[in-house]
Design a protein around this motif. Structure first.
Motif, PDB file in Angstrom:
ATOM      1  N   THR A 155      53.151  71.578  50.552  1.00 19.68           N
ATOM      2  CA  THR A 155      53.110  71.319  49.120  1.00 19.68           C
ATOM      3  C   THR A 155      52.358  70.019  48.859  1.00 19.68           C
ATOM      4  N   PRO A 156      52.055  69.731  47.608  1.00 20.65           N
ATOM      5  CA  PRO A 156      51.376  68.453  47.312  1.00 20.65           C
ATOM      6  C   PRO A 156      52.172  67.228  47.773  1.00 20.65           C
ATOM      7  N   SER A 157      53.504  67.370  47.860  1.00 21.09           N
ATOM      8  CA  SER A 157      54.316  66.235  48.304  1.00 21.09           C
ATOM      9  C   SER A 157      54.606  66.263  49.801  1.00 21.09           C
ATOM     10  N   GLY A 158      54.060  67.231  50.525  1.00 19.11           N
ATOM     11  CA  GLY A 158      54.267  67.309  51.963  1.00 19.11           C
ATOM     12  C   GLY A 158      54.762  68.681  52.377  1.00 19.11           C
ATOM     13  N   PRO A 159      55.292  68.784  53.577  1.00 16.27           N
ATOM     14  CA  PRO A 159      55.731  70.090  54.075  1.00 16.27           C
ATOM     15  C   PRO A 159      57.016  70.557  53.399  1.00 16.27           C
ATOM     16  N   ASP A 160      57.131  71.890  53.246  1.00 17.94           N
ATOM     17  CA  ASP A 160      58.396  72.458  52.783  1.00 17.94           C
ATOM     18  C   ASP A 160      59.465  72.193  53.833  1.00 17.94           C
ATOM     19  N   SER A 161      60.729  72.352  53.438  1.00 12.78           N
ATOM     20  CA  SER A 161      61.824  72.011  54.360  1.00 12.78           C
ATOM     21  C   SER A 161      61.870  72.912  55.593  1.00 12.78           C
ATOM     22  N   GLY A 162      61.266  74.078  55.543  1.00 13.60           N
ATOM     23  CA  GLY A 162      61.268  74.959  56.701  1.00 13.60           C
ATOM     24  C   GLY A 162      60.030  74.871  57.568  1.00 13.60           C
ATOM     25  N   TYR A 163      59.100  74.001  57.208  1.00 14.71           N
ATOM     26  CA  TYR A 163      57.825  73.930  57.923  1.00 14.71           C
ATOM     27  C   TYR A 163      58.011  73.616  59.410  1.00 14.71           C
ATOM     28  N   PHE A 164      58.652  72.504  59.708  1.00 10.69           N
ATOM     29  CA  PHE A 164      58.826  72.101  61.106  1.00 10.69           C
ATOM     30  C   PHE A 164      59.782  73.017  61.870  1.00 10.69           C
ATOM     31  N   PRO A 165      60.923  73.415  61.273  1.00  5.31           N
ATOM     32  CA  PRO A 165      61.768  74.371  61.997  1.00  5.31           C
ATOM     33  C   PRO A 165      61.044  75.680  62.312  1.00  5.31           C
ATOM     34  N   PHE A 166      60.184  76.139  61.410  1.00  2.26           N
ATOM     35  CA  PHE A 166      59.440  77.365  61.659  1.00  2.26           C
ATOM     36  C   PHE A 166      58.598  77.232  62.920  1.00  2.26           C
ATOM     37  N   TRP A 167      57.899  76.130  63.059  1.00  2.00           N
ATOM     38  CA  TRP A 167      57.033  75.952  64.226  1.00  2.00           C
ATOM     39  C   TRP A 167      57.844  75.728  65.502  1.00  2.00           C
ATOM     40  N   ILE A 168      59.006  75.127  65.375  1.00  2.00           N
ATOM     41  CA  ILE A 168      59.909  75.029  66.529  1.00  2.00           C
ATOM     42  C   ILE A 168      60.327  76.436  66.959  1.00  2.00           C
ATOM     43  N   GLY A 169      60.666  77.287  65.995  1.00  2.00           N
ATOM     44  CA  GLY A 169      61.018  78.671  66.291  1.00  2.00           C
ATOM     45  C   GLY A 169      59.880  79.420  66.957  1.00  2.00           C
ATOM     46  N   VAL A 170      58.645  79.174  66.495  1.00  2.00           N
ATOM     47  CA  VAL A 170      57.475  79.810  67.110  1.00  2.00           C
ATOM     48  C   VAL A 170      57.358  79.375  68.571  1.00  2.00           C
ATOM     49  N   LEU A 171      57.582  78.095  68.845  1.00  2.00           N
ATOM     50  CA  LEU A 171      57.528  77.614  70.231  1.00  2.00           C
ATOM     51  C   LEU A 171      58.616  78.263  71.089  1.00  2.00           C
ATOM     52  N   VAL A 172      59.807  78.427  70.537  1.00  2.00           N
ATOM     53  CA  VAL A 172      60.901  79.072  71.283  1.00  2.00           C
ATOM     54  C   VAL A 172      60.528  80.519  71.588  1.00  2.00           C
ATOM     55  N   VAL A 173      59.976  81.228  70.602  1.00  2.00           N
ATOM     56  CA  VAL A 173      59.559  82.624  70.823  1.00  2.00           C
ATOM     57  C   VAL A 173      58.457  82.679  71.870  1.00  2.00           C
ATOM     58  N   ALA A 174      57.463  81.794  71.762  1.00  2.00           N
ATOM     59  CA  ALA A 174      56.351  81.793  72.723  1.00  2.00           C
ATOM     60  C   ALA A 174      56.860  81.534  74.143  1.00  2.00           C
ATOM     61  N   GLY A 175      57.741  80.559  74.307  1.00  2.00           N
ATOM     62  CA  GLY A 175      58.312  80.285  75.626  1.00  2.00           C
ATOM     63  C   GLY A 175      59.103  81.464  76.157  1.00  2.00           C
ATOM     64  N   SER A 176      59.804  82.141  75.278  1.00  2.00           N
ATOM     65  CA  SER A 176      60.582  83.310  75.679  1.00  2.00           C
ATOM     66  C   SER A 176      59.681  84.450  76.129  1.00  2.00           C
ATOM     67  N   VAL A 177      58.584  84.649  75.423  1.00  2.00           N
ATOM     68  CA  VAL A 177      57.635  85.696  75.801  1.00  2.00           C
ATOM     69  C   VAL A 177      57.029  85.391  77.169  1.00  2.00           C
ATOM     70  N   VAL A 178      56.670  84.119  77.390  1.00  2.00           N
ATOM     71  CA  VAL A 178      56.118  83.724  78.692  1.00  2.00           C
ATOM     72  C   VAL A 178      57.140  83.989  79.798  1.00  2.00           C
ATOM     73  N   ASN A 179      58.384  83.595  79.584  1.00  2.00           N
ATOM     74  CA  ASN A 179      59.428  83.824  80.596  1.00  2.00           C
ATOM     75  C   ASN A 179      59.669  85.307  80.832  1.00  2.00           C
ATOM     76  N   LEU A 180      59.642  86.100  79.761  1.00  2.00           N
ATOM     77  CA  LEU A 180      59.823  87.541  79.898  1.00  2.00           C
ATOM     78  C   LEU A 180      58.691  88.156  80.718  1.00  2.00           C
ATOM     79  N   LEU A 181      57.459  87.767  80.404  1.00  2.00           N
ATOM     80  CA  LEU A 181      56.308  88.304  81.142  1.00  2.00           C
ATOM     81  C   LEU A 181      56.321  87.865  82.604  1.00  2.00           C
ATOM     82  N   ARG A 182      56.691  86.615  82.857  1.00  2.00           N
ATOM     83  CA  ARG A 182      56.764  86.128  84.246  1.00  2.00           C
ATOM     84  C   ARG A 182      57.796  86.919  85.032  1.00  2.00           C
ATOM     85  N   ALA A 183      58.915  87.235  84.393  1.00  2.00           N
ATOM     86  CA  ALA A 183      59.963  87.989  85.092  1.00  2.00           C
ATOM     87  C   ALA A 183      59.521  89.424  85.346  1.00  2.00           C
TER      88      ALA A 183
END
Length: 163
Positions: free
Chosen positions: A38-66
């Motif tokens: 937003t003009p005043s900065g990120p929405d309140s879910g901006y950073f948690p969303f990207w943290i969630g994306v990192l958790v999903v990405a790490g999970s996919v990597v671990n799943l594929l490795r297994a």
């Protein structure tokens, strides 16, 4: 699951799926409150969303490795002996949680220490009970009186006038 127990391979897949699901839940919750800029900065879910994306990405990597690497395919993660040991640790803690919710944290703590010392440490009943009561009294003095943080109380504490 093998005939000897649960394989580490199965647990790695289950863990990757579980953490991936948690990551998706984080992303969904963040998306509900807004993930944009937003003009005043990120929405309140901006950073948690990207943290969630990192958790999903790490999970996919671990799943594929297994799956692709088939690592630890024959290694046993949990067999009957390990399950018994795990139950000796987990069941008393679950009992502590249930008793604490029903009867209050001080009663739960006293009973947990009493039975842990008696059944696992083989201390005498009187020493186990005295230790449980002493620890609960110390918790009361420290949290309720010193830090003024009220802990969960049940009917027994109320009967003794501890609020």
């Amino acid at each position: 699951m093998t005939h000897n127990g649960i394989s580490r391979y199965s647990m790695e897949i289950a863990t990757a799926l579980l953490t991936g699901g948690i990551g998706l839940a984080i992303c969904y919750g963040a998306w509900q409150v807004g993930t944009g800029w937003t003009p005043s900065g990120p929405d309140s879910g901006y950073f948690p969303f990207w943290i969630g994306v990192l958790v999903v990405a790490g999970s996919v990597v671990n799943l594929l490795r297994a799956i692709v690497g088939q690592r630890h395919k024959d290694e046993i993660f949990l067999d009957a002996a390990r399950l018994k040991s795990l139950a000796r640790f987990v069941l008393p803690i679950l009992g502590f949680a249930v008793v604490s919710l029903l009867l209050g944290l001080y009663v739960g703590t006293t009973l947990y220490v009493l039975f842990a010392m008696r059944l696992q440490g083989h201390y005498t009943w009187w020493r186990s009970l005295a230790s449980g009561v002493a620890i609960s009294v110390c918790f009361y003095l420290l949290f309720e009186l010193v830090f003024q943080v009220p802990l969960l109380k049940g009917p027994l504490e109320h009967a003794f006038g501890v609020y």
